[in-house]
Design an enzyme around this catalytic site. Structure first.
Site, PDB file in Angstrom:
ATOM      1  N   ALA A   1     -10.723  -0.437   3.261  1.00  0.00           N
ATOM      2  CA  ALA A   1     -10.160   0.670   3.845  1.00  0.00           C
ATOM      3  C   ALA A   1      -9.316   0.348   4.977  1.00  0.00           C
ATOM      4  O   ALA A   1      -8.425   1.231   5.351  1.00  0.00           O
ATOM      5  CB  ALA A   1     -11.299   1.488   4.408  1.00  0.00           C
TER       6      ALA A   1
ATOM      7  N   HIS B   1     -11.802  -5.889   8.378  1.00  0.00           N
ATOM      8  CA  HIS B   1     -12.315  -5.616   7.186  1.00  0.00           C
ATOM      9  C   HIS B   1     -13.842  -4.899   7.471  1.00  0.00           C
ATOM     10  O   HIS B   1     -14.356  -4.936   6.302  1.00  0.00           O
ATOM     11  CB  HIS B   1     -12.570  -6.862   6.290  1.00  0.00           C
ATOM     12  CG  HIS B   1     -11.393  -7.759   5.895  1.00  0.00           C
ATOM     13  ND1 HIS B   1     -10.681  -8.507   7.069  1.00  0.00           N
ATOM     14  CD2 HIS B   1     -10.715  -8.130   4.791  1.00  0.00           C
ATOM     15  CE1 HIS B   1      -9.700  -9.085   6.435  1.00  0.00           C
ATOM     16  NE2 HIS B   1      -9.662  -8.885   5.046  1.00  0.00           N
TER      17      HIS B   1
ATOM     18  N   GLU C   1       0.655  -1.266  -0.045  1.00  0.00           N
ATOM     19  CA  GLU C   1      -0.087   0.038  -0.033  1.00  0.00           C
ATOM     20  C   GLU C   1       0.927   1.243  -0.074  1.00  0.00           C
ATOM     21  O   GLU C   1       0.451   2.075  -0.626  1.00  0.00           O
ATOM     22  CB  GLU C   1      -0.936   0.340   1.244  1.00  0.00           C
ATOM     23  CG  GLU C   1      -2.187  -1.022   1.108  1.00  0.00           C
ATOM     24  CD  GLU C   1      -1.700  -2.519   1.486  1.00  0.00           C
ATOM     25  OE1 GLU C   1      -2.479  -3.174   1.411  1.00  0.00           O
ATOM     26  OE2 GLU C   1      -0.596  -2.822   1.779  1.00  0.00           O
TER      27      GLU C   1
END
Length: 659
Positions: free
Chosen positions: A422, A465, A398
């Site tokens: 997210a 999650h 990321e």
């Protein structure tokens, strides 16, 4: 020290000498000014000048370099005006950051330099992004980025090298191995012996050079860059050197054995090269004296100009405006009346596709987004339409991909970076809040990056999650945040986010993907960022919310038909629509701020505080917040339902109405 001049002419060697002498003379002057209190801080590169100068002079002038603290020679070799450079060191407005940042924490696109941030590692991926942009434009260019041996311990180092290797990016990773990370010696930083051991593990060519030998540095970088322009791929170059002063002047050098100073003093890159040029009669003492006088005059002239410049005067309006690249959004209406019933997930896909068609410079990056279409299938079929250059599967990295987005922005590209969930954005947090958000404020370089964030609970996905983490970014100036609750807004806000040249965090609720649908325009259109939407107009109580909260409020409205609800969907969280909030407070006098995020530190606290400060006279009762419990998101459905605020919303409405 052994110099091999190869085919280089006397003029080229003299140019290298002038190049390496200038930063040394500037540093010697800066150390005096530091003691006089005229410079606040200094990171000395004495003893390491050959690496900066040799690297910079070996590249073409329009190839980007990303330097660190001890790379003054990069700036001087790129002929950055000394008066501006010295003004930067003093915090003057005529510097490159208007007094907002110090030393080499700046960039200059005019000189093709992207400066560092103190976190060191994140700039490695920015170099990847610059190289990727050149590769996509079929430009035969390389980028060169510096790392110290200490900074290479960071995860960003691994991510940047790994992506560069997988994508064959023409990046030279120049490792200045001076044996210490501040005071920590190499044997406490890493177990391997040489950084050249790392290259093969990534599938990268790796070389080791004498970092104090200006000709060796220059020739190695020059040859590597030539090869990489023709055959794009990354390369790691380990330059062995030594830091003759402290990490910064205040830190001292007591932790370094004296014998190391004695050893490396004999390898001084400036003194040895000067002696070589004298021995070879390429220069004479008189010529050297003339060169020194010329550089000294240039330094003094630059200092006089910088010293004569007053310190900046604070201008609140300018400070606030410069957090973002100026952009006046003009809302785009659909070209026709054609509409189609689309689910929330389809609206996002539709907007993304039309933005790809509208902006050929837009590149999509994320895990599994290419042939697989992403875990939620939003980019399914995109590879067939747009190709793998523009729809790019990424490794699990990321931070690197977010940094690449900034690097792409430097070259005029747009990026959409998808977080698979997210929750995973935490792995790239520093890139967002320290690099993307602050870049324009610091040196005028915008970050044209949209970060898509599948968010929210209600799917029994557990703590990693399901998080609603928009508040992590709400506190960060320089970012924009949007959070659509309907298919119409999902498409229009995504298009608007991509159009906007500033970094935008785009939150999309996973539970809404396939559970709601709406007729939306087939054509491209945008929704105004920063403008709330009045979902329902009422007179008894206002519910100010966004995302899934909109649907909870609408459901309660249908159930409690004896109460007149005013429901305001913020849609944009940064900036948020204060005028619309004031209007809804004025209509009802009773306010609930509702969000799925946890209560403490949530966005609702800021909105409630603003209402109390600016709308107190309009209130008929206390402003109340309704939010999720202050726990992690639980997995089991009964626990998750208790965690979410939906059930508590009714209780709060009844309580406020009875106030």
């Amino acid at each position: 020290m052994n110099y091999n001049r190869k085919e280089y002419s006397d003029d080229e060697l003299i140019a290298l000498y002038k190049g390496i002498l200038k930063p040394r003379m500037i540093e010697e002057r800066m150390l005096v000014l530091l003691r006089q209190g005229k410079v606040s801080k200094w990171f000395s590169g004495i003893g390491q000048e050959a690496i900066s100068v040799g690297s910079a002079m070996a590249l073409e002038s329009d190839e980007y370099i990303l330097p660190l603290h001890r790379n003054l020679g990069v700036f001087t070799s790129r002929e950055v005006p000394l008066d501006r450079l010295f003004a930067q060191f003093q915090g003057k407005k005529t510097g490159f950051t208007k007094g907002r940042d110090r030393s080499f924490h700046f960039g200059s696109n005019e000189h093709h330099i992207v400066g560092m941030i103190s976190h060191l590692g994140p700039q490695l991926a920015v170099a990847d992004g610059i190289a990727l942009a050149d590769l996509l434009d079929n430009k035969e260019k390389v980028a060169l980025v510096f790392s110290g041996d200490g900074g290479a311990s960071e995860g960003d180092f691994h991510e940047a090298l790994n992506v560069a290797a997988v994508w064959n990016l023409p990046v030279i990773f120049m490792i200045e191995n001076n044996g210490y990370g501040l005071s920590t010696p190499s044997n406490e930083q890493f177990k391997f012996k040489h950084f050249t051991d790392k290259g093969p593990a990534y599938g990268i060519d790796a070389l080791q050079i004498d970092g104090n030998n200006i000709i060796e540095v220059y020739d190695t970088v020059r040859q590597a860059a030539y090869s990489m322009r023709k055959n794009p791929r990354p390369m790691l170059i380990e330059a062995i050197t030594f830091r003759m002063r402290g990490h910064e002047e205040a830190s001292g050098t007591k932790y370094v054995p004296q014998e190391l100073f004695e050893k490396w003093a004999k390898k001084d890159p400036v003194e040895n090269f000067e002696k070589y040029l004298l021995d070879e009669v390429i220069l004479t003492p008189k010529a050297i004296e003339g060169i020194r006088e010329e550089i000294k005059a240039e330094i003094e002239e630059g200092l006089q100009t910088a010293f004569a410049t007053p310190m900046p005067e604070a201008n609140r309006e300018e400070e606030l405006e410069d957090m973002y690249r100026p952009f006046e959004q003009e809302v785009i209406k659909p070209a026709s009346d054609a509409k189609t019933e689309r689910r929330y997930v389809d609206a996002i896909s539709d907007g993304l596709r039309q933005s790809m068609e509208r902006y050929p410079e837009l590149v999509l990056m994320g895990q599994d987004i290419a042939e697989y279409g992403g875990v939620f299938k939003i980019t399914e079929g995109f590879v067939d339409k747009f190709g793998k250059d523009r729809v790019r599967n990424t490794p699990l990295c990321e931070s690197a991909i977010l940094g690449i987005g900034l690097g792409m922005s430097v070259k005029g590209k747009k990026s959409m970076v998808e977080m698979q969930f997210a929750d995973f954005v935490s792995a790239g947090f520093s890139q967002i809040v320290n690099n993307l958000a602050k870049s324009h404020y610091r040196w005028g370089q915008n970050a044209d990056v949209v970060v898509r964030m599948p968010t929210g609970a209600g799917t029994a996905a557990g703590p990693f999650h399901s998080q609603s983490n928009e508040a992590w970014f709400f506190h960060t100036p320089g970012l924009k945040i949007v959070y659509p609750s309907s298919p119409y807004d999902a498409k229009g806000l995504l298009n608007a986010a991509i159009e906007d040249p500033n970094p935008v965090m785009y939150f999309e609720h996973k539970l809404l993907y396939r559970s709601i649908s709406q007729e939306i325009p087939d054509d491209y259109y945008t929704v105004e960022i920063g403008k709330a939407r009045l979902v329902a107009e009422g007179s008894d109580i206002s519910i100010i919310t966004y995302g899934m909260g909109v649907h909870w409020a609408k459901q309660l409205q249908q159930e409690m038909t004896d109460i007149s609800f005013d429901i305001l969907d913020l849609r944009s969280l940064l900036p948020w629509d204060k005028e619309a909030v004031r209007d809804t407070v004025a209509r009802t006098g009773r306010v609930i701020v509702l969000h799925e995020d946890t209560m403490t530190g949530g966005i609702g606290g800021e909105i409630a505080a603003w209402i109390g400060e600016h709308c107190f006279e309009l209130l008929d009762g206390p402003v109340t917040r309704v939010a999720s419990l202050d726990t992690a998101v639980p997995f089991a459905p009964p626990l998750e339902q208790e965690f979410l605020p939906k059930q508590r919303l009714r209780e709060k409405v009844e309580s406020i109405m009875a106030f």
